[in-house]
Design a protein around this motif. Structure first.
Motif, PDB file in Angstrom:
ATOM      1  N   LYS A  78      -5.151   3.228  -3.676  1.00 46.64           N
ATOM      2  CA  LYS A  78      -6.601   3.026  -3.635  1.00 46.64           C
ATOM      3  C   LYS A  78      -7.230   4.406  -3.608  1.00 46.64           C
ATOM      4  O   LYS A  78      -7.145   5.133  -2.616  1.00 46.64           O
ATOM      5  CB  LYS A  78      -7.027   2.203  -2.414  1.00 46.64           C
TER       6      LYS A  78
ATOM      7  N   TYR B 195      -3.613   5.609  -0.245  1.00 48.96           N
ATOM      8  CA  TYR B 195      -4.434   4.410  -0.146  1.00 48.96           C
ATOM      9  C   TYR B 195      -5.582   4.738   0.808  1.00 48.96           C
ATOM     10  O   TYR B 195      -5.401   4.838   2.026  1.00 48.96           O
ATOM     11  CB  TYR B 195      -3.642   3.206   0.379  1.00 48.96           C
TER      12      TYR B 195
ATOM     13  N   PRO C 246      -5.704  -5.500  -8.685  1.00 51.39           N
ATOM     14  CA  PRO C 246      -5.448  -4.093  -8.984  1.00 51.39           C
ATOM     15  C   PRO C 246      -5.285  -3.859 -10.483  1.00 51.39           C
ATOM     16  O   PRO C 246      -4.869  -4.748 -11.229  1.00 51.39           O
ATOM     17  CB  PRO C 246      -4.141  -3.806  -8.240  1.00 51.39           C
TER      18      PRO C 246
ATOM     19  N   VAL D 170      -8.476   0.479  -7.250  1.00 50.58           N
ATOM     20  CA  VAL D 170      -7.159   0.054  -6.777  1.00 50.58           C
ATOM     21  C   VAL D 170      -6.238  -0.082  -7.987  1.00 50.58           C
ATOM     22  O   VAL D 170      -6.563  -0.773  -8.952  1.00 50.58           O
ATOM     23  CB  VAL D 170      -7.235  -1.282  -6.013  1.00 50.58           C
TER      24      VAL D 170
ATOM     25  N   ARG E  28       0.827  -1.201   0.000  1.00 53.66           N
ATOM     26  CA  ARG E  28       0.000   0.000   0.000  1.00 53.66           C
ATOM     27  C   ARG E  28       0.866   1.258   0.000  1.00 53.66           C
ATOM     28  O   ARG E  28       1.859   1.336   0.711  1.00 53.66           O
ATOM     29  CB  ARG E  28      -0.910   0.013   1.222  1.00 53.66           C
TER      30      ARG E  28
ATOM     31  N   ASP F  98      -9.077  -4.699  -4.818  1.00 50.55           N
ATOM     32  CA  ASP F  98      -7.988  -5.129  -3.935  1.00 50.55           C
ATOM     33  C   ASP F  98      -7.454  -6.484  -4.373  1.00 50.55           C
ATOM     34  O   ASP F  98      -6.247  -6.743  -4.283  1.00 50.55           O
ATOM     35  CB  ASP F  98      -8.476  -5.214  -2.485  1.00 50.55           C
TER      36      ASP F  98
END
Length: 218
Positions: free
Chosen positions: A39, A23, A72, A30, A18, A69
């Motif tokens: 994200k 994020y 991605p 994502v 991350r 998630d």
């Protein structure tokens, strides 16, 4: 949200992880850039990039879409720094009142804006770069022209460089490339020769006048 600092955190190696700032748990998209997992909110791209919207609308398999998630959306060939600057710009500074970015930051965003057809952002970046009034800024126009494949922008940068009649530094020459450097150095050299010739002619004329006056006195 803290300022993005890609120089402090290296995402070019290691496991995907991350991003330290970008994020958001309530994000709806994502993305993976190098080894950084962003994200963010899909609405950012609905406005600026039809290309990314198209990428998201087509399933990568019969059942799943990229951008989650679990899967991605991989942005191959992009730089983390470019996405950091771009996302920070979009989240914190709407384009009608943008943050003043450094020229290098603008040039880092430009390849991404051009690649994904973010025309509004690309136009704004080029407008910012066109405000240059120093030699380095003119070199930036040459670099930008190659990113967006614009002969018009290239000619604008070249015209400004030639108007200075100055020699580039080694770093500036490396950024401009051989062809542009040759054109700039030729004009600068011609201007130097013309200046020296003019100076010599003035000194010669002054010497002749001095001799003429000396003969007159005799």
């Amino acid at each position: 949200m803290a300022e993005a600092k890609s120089a402090a955190i290296d995402y070019t190696s290691g496991q995907p992880r991350r991003h330290h700032n970008l994020y958001f748990e309530d994000g709806t998209l994502v993305m993976q850039v190098e080894n950084a997992i962003f994200k963010v909110h899909r609405s950012l791209f609905s406005r600026y990039s039809t290309v990314i919207e198209s990428m998201l609308s087509v399933p990568s398999s019969k059942e799943t879409h990229d951008g989650t998630d679990e899967k991605p959306l991989v942005m191959s060939g992009d730089s983390v720094a470019g996405w950091e600057f771009l996302l920070e710009l979009q989240y914190k500074f709407p384009l009608n009142r943008p943050k003043s970015l450094k020229r290098q930051e603008l040039l880092t965003i430009l390849p991404i804006a051009h690649k994904y057809c973010m025309e509004e952002i690309e136009t704004w970046i080029i407008g910012q770069l066109r405000e240059a009034y120093k030699y380095d800024g003119f070199v930036d126009l040459i670099v930008a022209s190659r990113i967006v494949d614009s002969d018009e922008l290239y000619q604008d940068g070249l015209r400004r460089l030639l108007s200075t009649k100055s020699f580039p530094t080694l770093e500036q020459a490396e950024r401009m490339g051989t062809k542009t450097t040759y054109s700039v150095m030729k004009v600068a050299a011609d201007a130097t020769v013309a200046s020296v010739t003019c100076d010599l002619q003035a000194k010669h004329a002054a010497a002749l006048e001095s001799i003429r006056k000396c003969h007159t006195c005799q």
